[in-house]
Write a protein that holds these residues in place. Sequence first.
Motif, PDB file in Angstrom:
ATOM      1  N   ASP A 238      63.055  54.916 -44.128  1.00  0.00           N
ATOM      2  CA  ASP A 238      64.257  54.607 -45.323  1.00  0.00           C
ATOM      3  C   ASP A 238      63.774  55.594 -46.256  1.00  0.00           C
ATOM      4  O   ASP A 238      62.822  56.234 -46.341  1.00  0.00           O
ATOM      5  CB  ASP A 238      64.033  53.119 -45.644  1.00  0.00           C
ATOM      6  N   VAL A 239      64.769  55.551 -47.318  1.00  0.00           N
ATOM      7  CA  VAL A 239      64.550  56.093 -48.584  1.00  0.00           C
ATOM      8  C   VAL A 239      64.487  55.345 -49.701  1.00  0.00           C
ATOM      9  O   VAL A 239      65.087  55.769 -50.719  1.00  0.00           O
ATOM     10  CB  VAL A 239      65.703  57.289 -48.512  1.00  0.00           C
ATOM     11  N   PHE A 240      63.929  54.224 -49.613  1.00  0.00           N
ATOM     12  CA  PHE A 240      63.789  53.345 -50.543  1.00  0.00           C
ATOM     13  C   PHE A 240      62.994  54.043 -51.778  1.00  0.00           C
ATOM     14  O   PHE A 240      61.615  54.249 -51.572  1.00  0.00           O
ATOM     15  CB  PHE A 240      63.098  51.878 -50.159  1.00  0.00           C
TER      16      PHE A 240
ATOM     17  N   THR B 144      66.894  53.988 -54.979  1.00  0.00           N
ATOM     18  CA  THR B 144      67.838  54.286 -54.033  1.00  0.00           C
ATOM     19  C   THR B 144      67.584  53.796 -52.732  1.00  0.00           C
ATOM     20  O   THR B 144      66.207  53.437 -52.552  1.00  0.00           O
ATOM     21  CB  THR B 144      67.700  55.964 -54.103  1.00  0.00           C
ATOM     22  N   GLY B 145      68.367  53.746 -51.952  1.00  0.00           N
ATOM     23  CA  GLY B 145      68.000  53.214 -50.537  1.00  0.00           C
ATOM     24  C   GLY B 145      67.981  51.766 -50.335  1.00  0.00           C
ATOM     25  O   GLY B 145      67.942  50.957 -51.629  1.00  0.00           O
TER      26      GLY B 145
ATOM     27  N   SER C 104      57.680  49.184 -46.234  1.00  0.00           N
ATOM     28  CA  SER C 104      58.208  50.204 -47.075  1.00  0.00           C
ATOM     29  C   SER C 104      56.950  50.842 -47.969  1.00  0.00           C
ATOM     30  O   SER C 104      56.110  50.282 -48.036  1.00  0.00           O
ATOM     31  CB  SER C 104      59.496  50.086 -48.062  1.00  0.00           C
TER      32      SER C 104
END
Lengths: 503, 486, 103, 655
Positions: free
Chosen positions: B5-7, B54-55, B63
Amino acid sequence: MNPLPALVLLPVIGGGLAWLAERVRPHTVVPSRNASWWVMLATLIVETLLLAMVTFNHPTIRTGPWLEHFSMPWIPTMGIAVRLDMDGLSLSLIWLSLLLCFLCACLATRQITVKAGTFHFLFLTTLTGIIGTFLATDLFLFFFFWELMLVPMFVLIAVWGHEDRQRAALKFFMFTQGSGLLMLLSILGLVITHDRETGVLTFDYFTLAQTHLSPTLSMLLMLGFFIAFAVKLPIVPVHVWLPDAHTQAPTAASVLLAGILLKTGGYGMIRFNVMLFPDTAMHFAPVAMGLGVVGVLYGAWLSCAQEDIKRLIAYSSISHMGFVVLGIFTGSRMGMQGAIIQMLAHGLSAGALFLIAGTIQDRLHTRDMNRIGGLWTAMPRLSATGLFFAVASLGMPGLGNFAGEFLVLLATWHVSPIIATVTTVGLVLAAIYALRMVNRVFLAARREGQIPLKDLPVRQMAVFACAMIFLVVLGLHPQPFMTFSAPSPLSVIGVTGQGEHAP
Amino acid sequence: MIGHDVFLPTSLLVLCVGITVMLAATAWRRSTSRSFLTGMGTLLLALVFVGHHTGIAPDNGDSLFIQDQWANYTAILIMFSSMCILLMSWRNDANDRTTSLVDEYPLLCMLGTLGALTMVFSANYMPFFLGLEILGVSLMGLVTFRHRPAIQGYEAAMKYLILSGMSSAILLFGIGLAYGVTGSLRFMPPITIGNISPALPVAATIMILVGMFFKLSAVPFHMWLLDVMEGAPVPVAAFLAVVSKIAIFSSLVRYFGTGNQSPFLNDILYIVIILTIMGGNLLALRQTSLTRLLACSSITHVGYLLIAFLCPGRLQSGAITIYLLAYTASTLGVFATMSAFATSDGPDGTVIAQWKGLFFTRPFLASSMSLMLLSLAGIPPGIGFFAKFEIAATGVEYQRNLLLGALIIGSIIGLYYYLNIIRVMMSAPSLPSASLNRHIRPELMALVIVLTVIVVIGGLFPARALHPLLPVSAIPSDTETEMTMR
Amino acid sequence: MPVFSFNDTLLLATILFSVGLAGVLIRRNMLFMLMSLDIMLNAAALVFVGAGARWHDAAGQVMFLLILALAAVETAVGLAIILCLHARGRPTLDADTGNLLQG
Amino acid sequence: MGEILLPLLILSPLAASLILFVTAGRMSAYAVGTVACVSMGLSAAISIALSILLLSGPATGIVQTILWPWMHIAGFSADIAFMLDRISMVMILVVTIVGLLIHIYAASYMRDDPGIARFFGSMTLFVASMLVLVLASDLLCLFIGWEGVGLCSYLLIGFWYDNPVNTAAARKAFYMTRMGDAALLCGLLLLATAADSLHIGTVLAAAANGQITPTALNMAALFILIGALAKSAQIPFQTWLPDAMAGPTPTSALIHAATMVTAGVYLIARLHDLFALAVPVMALTAVLGALTILMGACTALVQSDLKRILAWSTISQLGYMFLALGCGVWQAALFHLMTHAFFKALLFLTAGAVIVRTHHEQDIFRLGGLHHTMPGLTAAFVIGASALAGLPLVTAGFYSKEMILSGVWPAHFRLIHELMLSGHFLWGMALLGAFLTALYIFRCVFIVFFGKVGTTATGRTSRLMTIPLACLCVLSLCGGIIEMPTTFPPLHLFSALLDPEASHSHADEPGWLVLAGAVVPLAGLGVAWVLWGRPSPVMCEIPGQAAVIRFARTGEGIDVLYDRLFVQPFRFLTWLTRHDILDYVITGTGRLTRTASTSVLRARSDFLGTLTLWGTNGIRGADRLLGQIQNGRVRWYAAWIAGGLCAALAMAVLS
C-alpha cells in the motif's frame, strides 16, 4: 454579578496597570509623582469598596453561613472548577489583608525607587494569591493560589530585600514549596479516594468533605495538609525559613509575610485540617497542641536573644502562631475563635511592628538594636506607636492579642490545665522580649553620633492610628468579629448542599 | 510483511519533497536565508497537512505507518519545535557565518525533523529504525555546527556518534531478536510463542527498551546528553532536548502501549525512573553551564514523564499530553531566551554566571526566563505547574508511593537549581555594561513572546490540552487473533 | 531449509555482538572503536538474516541492507569527524585524553 | 444616673491621657498640667457624687452598668461591665482624691521636665486603668486594669530613660509583676473553667455553692494570691518596689505607695468570700504578710536613701494589709489601705519636695537639720511619720493598725489536724513590726530634719505643691477617726460601711491589746529619739568612726548593742534582700534565659548547621561522585550503557 472573581482578579489587574503606569511614566525623584503607586492605591481603594459592598450586602446571613458563592468550570475533565466561596472567616481575613496593604501602601512601598512599577505589580499579585487562597473552595484552585503567592513574594524578597536577601528568599521558597508538594499529594489522595468510592472525580471541597476514609489514610492525608500549613504558619521544627525571610524582606514584604501570609497557614488549618478531617484532627490534637506550646515557648525564648529588631519580631510571630495552633486544635469553638482573633490581632500588631522597624531602618540604616537607641526624644510619635504595638504583642489585656490568647488559653485549660499553665510562661517571656525591644530601641539613652531624625508625619500617624483603633476594638469588643467569623467553619459539613446551591 | 500500500501521512511526504527541494537548491545556488525560508515553508505546509494521509491503511494493521491522534499530536509538537528551533538559529550569532555558508544547517534540521516524524508515525520496526537513524545522523552533523570553540562541537559529535552507534546496535539486536521470535516487524513488544525459550522475547524487549532509554537519556544511559548538549550550538541543544525526546517518547508509548506493563518491565522502569529523577536532579546541582543544567533538567523531566507512563489509568493520557506540551513549551522558551541573550561578541549565555543582574539590565528577558524556569519547576502560573500536578495525580491514582517520593524530592531539589538561576539574575549586576541594552532580534522577541503566552495561557486554561490522545493500546486488539492465525 | 538453526545464528550473533561491545569498551583508539561499532551492527544484522531465514521472510534481508547502510554512514561520518577533530588540533586518536566536555 | 457616671469616671482620665499622648509634647507644660488636673478633678467629683448616690441607696445596693458584651461564647462569657459597691467606693475615693492631690503636686513638680506630656499621659492613663481595675465587675475586665497599671508603672519608672538604671528598674518591675500576672491569669482560667464566667458575683456564688471543687478552689486562690503578692511586692516578690523608686517622686507616691501596689489587697478583699473557703491559702497570706512586715521594717531601718526607706516602709505596711486579709479581717485591710494611702502619699510628696529643694540629694546622711530651712515640710513629714508609726489617738494610722491588730489576735488556722497557727503569734509579729516602724521612720525624721545640718536647701516649695501636702496632712491626722477600737466609743463607720450586717464588737478581746498597740509606737519613737534624736551630733550614725570613740562619745553602748542586736543581723538581712537572692534568681534567670537562649540559638544553629553540613557534604559527595562518573570519556559512558543493559537483562531474565 458575582463579586468574588472580581475580588480575586482586581489586584493582579491593578498590578499590571501599575506596572504599565511606570513604563509609561518612569519614576521621578519626587515620590508623590510615582505613578504606579497611585495606581496601586486606586486599586486598593476599589478593592476595598468591592469588599465593603460584599460585606454590607449581607446584613443577615442569607443561605447558610456562606455569604457568596461562585462557580465556573475550569478543567471539566478533571472535575476542577473555579469555585469561590466566601464566609465570615475569609471575609475577615481579607479585610485584614486589605488593611495591611493600605498600611504598606502608605508607609512602605512609596519609598521603593528601584523599579517601583514591578514592585507594585508583584505586591498586588501576592495579594491576589492570598485573597484567592482565602476564597477558593476547590482544592486544586486552593493549591494553585497557594503556590502562586510564593512566586511574587520570592521576587520581592530576592530583589528588594536587605543584605542577605537571596539566601533568605531561596530558603523561604524551598520550604514552603516543598511542603506544598506534600499537600498536593494529600489533595490528590483525597480526590482519588473519593473517585474510587463514588466514581466522581472532583476537587470540590464540600463534596470531598463527605468522603469516607479509613483512619490510617485519613491520618496520612491530614498530615500532608498539616505539614504544608505548619511550614507556612510556622510551627517550630519547620520554622527556620521565617526569621531569615522576615528579616531580609523589604518592609512591605515583611508586613505581608507576617501579617497575612502566615495567616494562610492558620486558615488552611482551620478549613482543611480540622474541617475536612475532624476526627483525625482530634486524634492528632495532642501532638499538634504540643507543637503549639513548643512554638509559643521556643519562639518567645529565642526572641529574647535577638539583636536584630526584625528578627526579634519574626521570632515573636512564631510564638504567637503557636497560640493559633493551640487554639485550632483544642477542638472547641472557643479555641477556634481565639485562634481567629489571634490571627487578626497578630496580623495588625506584627505588621505594624515590621513597619516601624522598617521606618527605623530607613532612617538609621541599621536593624541592630545595639546601634539604635533613645528614639523617643527624636521621634516621640514613632516611639509611642512602637510602644503600643509592642505592648499589644506582649498580650496587654484590652488589645486584640490578649482576647485571642485568653480564649485560646481558656479552651486549652478545658483540655489540659497543665498545657495551659506552661503556655502562660510564654506570656512572661513575651513581656521580656517586647519590653527588651522597647527599652533598647525607644527608651535607651541616645547613641553616639546619631544623625538627627525626622519623626513620622501626621499622615502616616493617622494610618497607624487606624491600626491601633482596630486593635483596641478587637481587644475590647471582639464579639462582632467572633459572631462574624464564627459560624461558617464549624458548620461546613451541615451545609454542604446549601453551599453548592447558593446563588 | 510489507504490504503493497502507499499509506503515508502527508506531512512526511511534504517534508520529503521540501528536503529534496532544499537539496536541489543547495546544488543550484547556495543561500543560507533561502534555505531557512524553504525549511520554514516546508514545515508550515507539513503542519497544515498533519491530519492527512495518502492511501488507505490496511485493515490488519500491517502497514508501515499509522496515523492517529497521538501521532498527530506529537508530530505537531515536533514540527512546531523545529520551527522554533529554525527561528532561533536563523540569525544565530553562535553560528559563525563569516567563514562559510550554513545552508546545510536548515537542511539537517529538516532531515532530523523528518526522522523524528517518521518515528512518530511508524507502525513497523523498519520506518522506526530508519527514522531513528535519520534523526541521529543529522544530529551528528548539527552538533558540529558550533564554531566557537569549534573543537567542543566535534568532540560532542564524536561522543554522540560512538554512543548512539552502540545504542543503535543494541536496539537493532533487540529488534532482530524480536523479529526472530515473532517473525513480524510490527512495532510491538514480542510475545513468546512456540518452542523458543521465554528469555528471548524478554531479552529482546529489554534491549529495545535500553536503546530507547539511551535516546531518552534515562539514568544510567544519560551521560552522553550533557556533553553533547554542551558541545552543541544552543538551538541544536534545544533540538536534542525537545524534538528527539518527543519523538522517542512518542515511539516508546506506541511501542509498549498504555496498559499495564509486564512485571519485569515494571521493575526495571521503577528503578530507572527513580534513578533518572534523582540522578538528573543531583547532577544538575553541580552545573555551572546553563546548557548542561538544561540537559540535566531534561533528564529529570523524562523521569517525570515515565512516571505517568508507568501509571496507566484514567488520568494517564491527559497527564502525558499536557506534560509533553509543558516540557516542550518551557524548554523551548528557555532556549529561545538563551538565543536572544547571546551576542556575537559577548557572552553566549551558556554559563549561568553570565546571567547575573539580568533582571535589572534586560528585565524582559529575565522575566520570561524566570517564567519558563518556574514552569519547568512546576510552579504557577506556568503550564508546568498543572503538568506536574497531573503527573502526581497519576502517581497517586496508581499509588506509586516510591515514585511519588522521588517526584517530591526531585521537585524540591529541582526547585533549588531553577531558583538559583533566577537568583543569579536578580543579584545586582556586576558591571554596568553598555552593550547590554542591545535590542533583541525581532523574530526572537516574537518567539519568546509567543512561547510565554503559550506557557501562561496553558497554565491558566489547561483544559483544552487534556484530551485523551493516547493510543488505547499500541496495536488494536486483533493482535492475539493474528498471533493465533500464524 | 537453513543449514544453521536460528539458535546457532543467534549464538554467533551474540558472540559477535559481545566482541564488538568489548571492542568499544576496551579499545582507546577511536578508529578501532568505530570498527567495533561496525562489528556490533553487523551482529545485529546477522540476527535479522537468521530470523528472516527462519520465517522465510524478506523483511529480514531488507533490514540487513538498511543496517549495512547505517554502518557505512556511521563510519563515514565518524571518520569525517575524526578528521575534523584532528584538523582542529586534537593530537591523538585516543578517546580518553583531551576531553573538554565533562563534569 | 450612676450608670452614666460610672463610665464617665473612667473616661475622664482616659480622655486626658489620649489628648496628652496624641498631642505628644506640643502643649505647654502649663496646659498639660491643667488638662491632667482638670480631668482628675472631674473624676474626683464624679466619684464623690457616685459615693453619695451609693450611700443614699439601700445598704446592699450597687451601681452597675454593662457597657457591652466582651466575649460571649459557648462555655464562657465576659462583659465590659462596671460595678460600684462599697468596697470599690472606698477605692475610687482613694484613687481619685489622692490622685487629684498628687496630680496637682506633680503639675508643679514636673513643670520643667521636657517629657511632661508623656508623664501626665502615663499618669492619667494609670488612673484610668486603676479605676477600671477597681470598678470592674468581671475579673477579666479587672485584668485589663491590672495589666494596664503595670504598664503605666513601667512607663513611669523608666521615665528618665537616659539612665539605664532606671529602665532596668522599670523592666524589673514589669517582669516580676508579669510573673504574678501569669499566675493570676491561670487562676482566672481555672475559675472561668469552673464557673463558665468571670463575673465576680457568679464566681463567688459558684464558690459558695460548691460548684468549684475544694482543690480547684485552693489552687485558684493560690494563683490569685501569687498575682496579688507580685503586684503588692510581698515576699517573695518584694524586690522590685525599692528599685521602682527610680521614677519621679509623684509616681512613687501615687503608684508605688498609694494605689497600684494596693491592687493586690483590693483583689483579695474583693474575693474574700472565695478566700475564706481556702483556709491554707489564707494562712499563707497571713504568714507572708507578717514576715513581710518584719522584713520590710528591718530593711527600712538600715537604708540610707530617703525614698528607699519609704519604699520598704510601703512593703512593710502592705504586709499589714495582707496579714489582715489572711486573718479574714478584710475591712481592716481596706481601712489601712485607705489611711496608708493618705500618709504614705504625704510622706512621699514631702520627701519629693525635700529632694527637689536639696538638689536631688536622697541620702539621709547628707541631708540633715532641714527643720531650720523648711519648717513646713518638716511638719508635714512628721505628721506623716506619726501616722505611719501609728502614734495613738491623733493619727489615722493608729486606728487602722489597731483594727488590724485586734482582728489578728483572735484568728487561728487549723492547717492540719495537729498543726494550728495561732493569731496570737502573728499579733506578736505585727506588734514588733509596729515598734520597728516607729523606730525606722523616726530615725529618718531625726536624721533628715534635725541633727547636723547637711546640704543647703534653696528655693521655696511652690504653693501648688503645698496645697496637696496640707490636704494630705489633714487626712493623715483625721482620716482614722471614723473607726474606733472596740474599747473606745463604739464608732464603727467604716466597718458599717463595708459590711453593714456584721457585728463589730470583739467581746473576747482583752483590753490591754489596745494599750499595747498604743504604747509600742511610742516606745519606738522613744528609742529612736534616744538613738538619733538627741542634740548630740555623734549620735548620727557616722560611718567610719571607731567603735570605741563612738562608745565613749555616746557613753551609752546601746548603739553598739543595737548594732549587734539589730543592725548586724538586719544588715545581713538587708544585704540578703538588697542583693536579693530572688533578685539574683530573677536577674540570674534573666541572664540564664539570655545565655541559655543564646546558647540554644548557637547550639541550634550548630546542630542544624552540622546537620546541614552533613547533608551538604553528603550531597556534595554524591555530587562529586556524579561528577567523577561524568568524566567525559566515551568508553566510560559506553561501559555504563553496557552495564545498564546487562543489569536490566539480568534483572529481567533472572526474575
